[in-house]
Motif scaffolding. Structure first.
Motif, PDB file in Angstrom:
ATOM      1  N   UNK A 124     -48.915   7.475 -69.227  1.00  0.00           N
ATOM      2  CA  UNK A 124     -47.944   7.265 -68.149  1.00  0.00           C
ATOM      3  C   UNK A 124     -48.284   8.203 -66.996  1.00  0.00           C
ATOM      4  N   UNK A 125     -48.538   7.621 -65.836  1.00  0.00           N
ATOM      5  CA  UNK A 125     -48.896   8.402 -64.647  1.00  0.00           C
ATOM      6  C   UNK A 125     -47.638   8.903 -63.941  1.00  0.00           C
ATOM      7  N   UNK A 126     -47.714  10.137 -63.496  1.00  0.00           N
ATOM      8  CA  UNK A 126     -46.658  10.714 -62.681  1.00  0.00           C
ATOM      9  C   UNK A 126     -47.228  11.950 -62.037  1.00  0.00           C
ATOM     10  N   UNK A 127     -47.148  12.132 -60.777  1.00  0.00           N
ATOM     11  CA  UNK A 127     -46.534  11.236 -59.802  1.00  0.00           C
ATOM     12  C   UNK A 127     -47.411  10.013 -59.554  1.00  0.00           C
ATOM     13  N   UNK A 128     -46.861   9.081 -58.831  1.00  0.00           N
ATOM     14  CA  UNK A 128     -47.606   7.868 -58.495  1.00  0.00           C
ATOM     15  C   UNK A 128     -47.813   7.812 -56.991  1.00  0.00           C
ATOM     16  N   UNK A 129     -48.808   7.064 -56.585  1.00  0.00           N
ATOM     17  CA  UNK A 129     -49.029   6.847 -55.165  1.00  0.00           C
ATOM     18  C   UNK A 129     -49.836   7.943 -54.500  1.00  0.00           C
ATOM     19  N   UNK A 130     -50.148   7.699 -53.249  1.00  0.00           N
ATOM     20  CA  UNK A 130     -50.894   8.664 -52.457  1.00  0.00           C
ATOM     21  C   UNK A 130     -49.930   9.669 -51.845  1.00  0.00           C
ATOM     22  N   UNK A 131     -50.389  10.880 -51.693  1.00  0.00           N
ATOM     23  CA  UNK A 131     -49.585  11.956 -51.126  1.00  0.00           C
ATOM     24  C   UNK A 131     -49.600  11.839 -49.607  1.00  0.00           C
ATOM     25  N   UNK A 132     -48.676  11.046 -49.082  1.00  0.00           N
ATOM     26  CA  UNK A 132     -48.586  10.857 -47.629  1.00  0.00           C
ATOM     27  C   UNK A 132     -47.290  11.433 -47.061  1.00  0.00           C
ATOM     28  N   UNK A 133     -46.537  12.129 -47.917  1.00  0.00           N
ATOM     29  CA  UNK A 133     -45.270  12.690 -47.456  1.00  0.00           C
ATOM     30  C   UNK A 133     -44.160  11.655 -47.385  1.00  0.00           C
ATOM     31  N   UNK A 134     -44.254  10.608 -48.180  1.00  0.00           N
ATOM     32  CA  UNK A 134     -43.256   9.533 -48.117  1.00  0.00           C
ATOM     33  C   UNK A 134     -41.888  10.036 -48.567  1.00  0.00           C
ATOM     34  N   UNK A 135     -40.852   9.546 -47.901  1.00  0.00           N
ATOM     35  CA  UNK A 135     -39.478   9.939 -48.202  1.00  0.00           C
ATOM     36  C   UNK A 135     -38.552   8.732 -48.362  1.00  0.00           C
ATOM     37  N   UNK A 136     -38.786   7.689 -47.605  1.00  0.00           N
ATOM     38  CA  UNK A 136     -37.890   6.531 -47.626  1.00  0.00           C
ATOM     39  C   UNK A 136     -38.414   5.484 -48.611  1.00  0.00           C
ATOM     40  N   UNK A 137     -37.551   4.577 -49.076  1.00  0.00           N
ATOM     41  CA  UNK A 137     -38.012   3.547 -49.998  1.00  0.00           C
ATOM     42  C   UNK A 137     -39.223   2.748 -49.500  1.00  0.00           C
ATOM     43  N   UNK A 138     -39.270   2.305 -48.235  1.00  0.00           N
ATOM     44  CA  UNK A 138     -40.471   1.580 -47.809  1.00  0.00           C
ATOM     45  C   UNK A 138     -41.718   2.453 -47.819  1.00  0.00           C
ATOM     46  N   UNK A 139     -41.581   3.724 -47.427  1.00  0.00           N
ATOM     47  CA  UNK A 139     -42.735   4.630 -47.439  1.00  0.00           C
ATOM     48  C   UNK A 139     -43.215   4.891 -48.865  1.00  0.00           C
ATOM     49  N   UNK A 140     -42.278   5.065 -49.783  1.00  0.00           N
ATOM     50  CA  UNK A 140     -42.633   5.297 -51.183  1.00  0.00           C
ATOM     51  C   UNK A 140     -43.360   4.075 -51.744  1.00  0.00           C
ATOM     52  N   UNK A 141     -42.883   2.890 -51.403  1.00  0.00           N
ATOM     53  CA  UNK A 141     -43.535   1.662 -51.871  1.00  0.00           C
ATOM     54  C   UNK A 141     -44.952   1.557 -51.319  1.00  0.00           C
ATOM     55  N   UNK A 142     -45.127   1.866 -50.050  1.00  0.00           N
ATOM     56  CA  UNK A 142     -46.467   1.802 -49.440  1.00  0.00           C
ATOM     57  C   UNK A 142     -47.394   2.818 -50.105  1.00  0.00           C
ATOM     58  N   UNK A 145     -48.288   1.517 -53.649  1.00  0.00           N
ATOM     59  CA  UNK A 145     -49.236   0.403 -53.625  1.00  0.00           C
ATOM     60  C   UNK A 145     -50.619   0.859 -53.165  1.00  0.00           C
ATOM     61  N   UNK A 146     -50.670   1.751 -52.187  1.00  0.00           N
ATOM     62  CA  UNK A 146     -51.964   2.276 -51.744  1.00  0.00           C
ATOM     63  C   UNK A 146     -52.651   3.028 -52.880  1.00  0.00           C
ATOM     64  N   UNK A 147     -51.885   3.781 -53.647  1.00  0.00           N
ATOM     65  CA  UNK A 147     -52.443   4.487 -54.792  1.00  0.00           C
ATOM     66  C   UNK A 147     -52.961   3.531 -55.855  1.00  0.00           C
ATOM     67  N   UNK A 148     -52.235   2.443 -56.102  1.00  0.00           N
ATOM     68  CA  UNK A 148     -52.689   1.440 -57.076  1.00  0.00           C
ATOM     69  C   UNK A 148     -53.996   0.793 -56.624  1.00  0.00           C
ATOM     70  N   UNK A 149     -54.073   0.476 -55.348  1.00  0.00           N
ATOM     71  CA  UNK A 149     -55.304  -0.123 -54.825  1.00  0.00           C
ATOM     72  C   UNK A 149     -56.464   0.861 -54.948  1.00  0.00           C
ATOM     73  N   UNK A 150     -56.237   2.111 -54.545  1.00  0.00           N
ATOM     74  CA  UNK A 150     -57.296   3.125 -54.625  1.00  0.00           C
ATOM     75  C   UNK A 150     -57.758   3.315 -56.069  1.00  0.00           C
ATOM     76  N   UNK A 151     -56.821   3.403 -56.992  1.00  0.00           N
ATOM     77  CA  UNK A 151     -57.170   3.618 -58.390  1.00  0.00           C
ATOM     78  C   UNK A 151     -57.931   2.411 -58.955  1.00  0.00           C
ATOM     79  N   UNK A 152     -57.466   1.223 -58.626  1.00  0.00           N
ATOM     80  CA  UNK A 152     -58.095   0.003 -59.137  1.00  0.00           C
ATOM     81  C   UNK A 152     -59.513  -0.166 -58.614  1.00  0.00           C
ATOM     82  N   UNK A 153     -59.757   0.244 -57.379  1.00  0.00           N
ATOM     83  CA  UNK A 153     -61.072   0.081 -56.779  1.00  0.00           C
ATOM     84  C   UNK A 153     -61.960   1.316 -56.925  1.00  0.00           C
TER      85      UNK A 153
END
Length: 161
Positions: A124-142, A145-153
């Motif tokens: 189980x991964x934690x934290x998830x996503x790229x460290x972009x300083x996200x705070x809001x739900x849309x930023x966290x989602x972005x 998803x960016x982290x998933x794409x980076x990891x997958x590729x």
């Protein structure tokens, strides 16, 4: 894909490679809503799983295979351990839990309490996503998803190419 093919895709002159991927957001939450919307835009088959019958999600996981990414969007729910145990029983490509990396992940204790092996907890991964300083739900989602794409590729994320 060659550089010219990639350029054609980026300009909308050619279709992107079709890969059947599934994104499962666990627990109805504001972040889950954006994950599913943006995930669909990225070509994922999207699904919300929430064991609470009062919410609009499926109450159980579909068949999880190596093209499935699972993101748990609320680490405060009492069903956390059971939901993660069920996700770990599948063959998901990736499983992660949102949460502040400065605090211990409650999923570790929740999984240990129901007898999940340490090797599975480590999947189980934690934290998830790229460290972009996200705070809001849309930023966290972005960021997620960016982290998933980076990891997958196999990319590091960020601006290292």
């Amino acid at each position: 894909m060659t550089t010219s093919e990639a350029c054609a895709v980026a300009h909308g002159d050619a279709p992107a490679e079709s890969t059947e991927r599934t994104l499962v957001a666990v627990f109805a939450s504001p972040v889950a809503r954006y994950l599913l919307a943006y995930g669909a835009d990225l070509g994922y088959r999207v699904l919300l799983v929430d064991p609470d019958p009062e919410r609009d999600g499926a109450d159980a996981f579909p068949d999880l295979d190596d093209r499935t990414d699972v993101v748990v969007t609320d680490h405060h729910r009492p069903e956390l351990g059971e939901v993660l145990r069920d996700a770990l029983a599948g063959r998901s490509r990736w499983i992660g839990v949102l949460g502040n990396p400065r605090h211990p992940g409650p999923h570790v204790e929740a999984l240990a309490a129901i007898g999940v092996a340490e090797a599975d907890v480590a999947r189980v991964h934690r934290p998830v996503g790229l460290n972009i300083g996200s705070r809001t739900p849309p930023e966290i989602a972005i960021a997620t998803l960016a982290g998933l794409i980076a990891e997958r590729t196999g990319r590091p994320g960020g601006f290292d190419f």
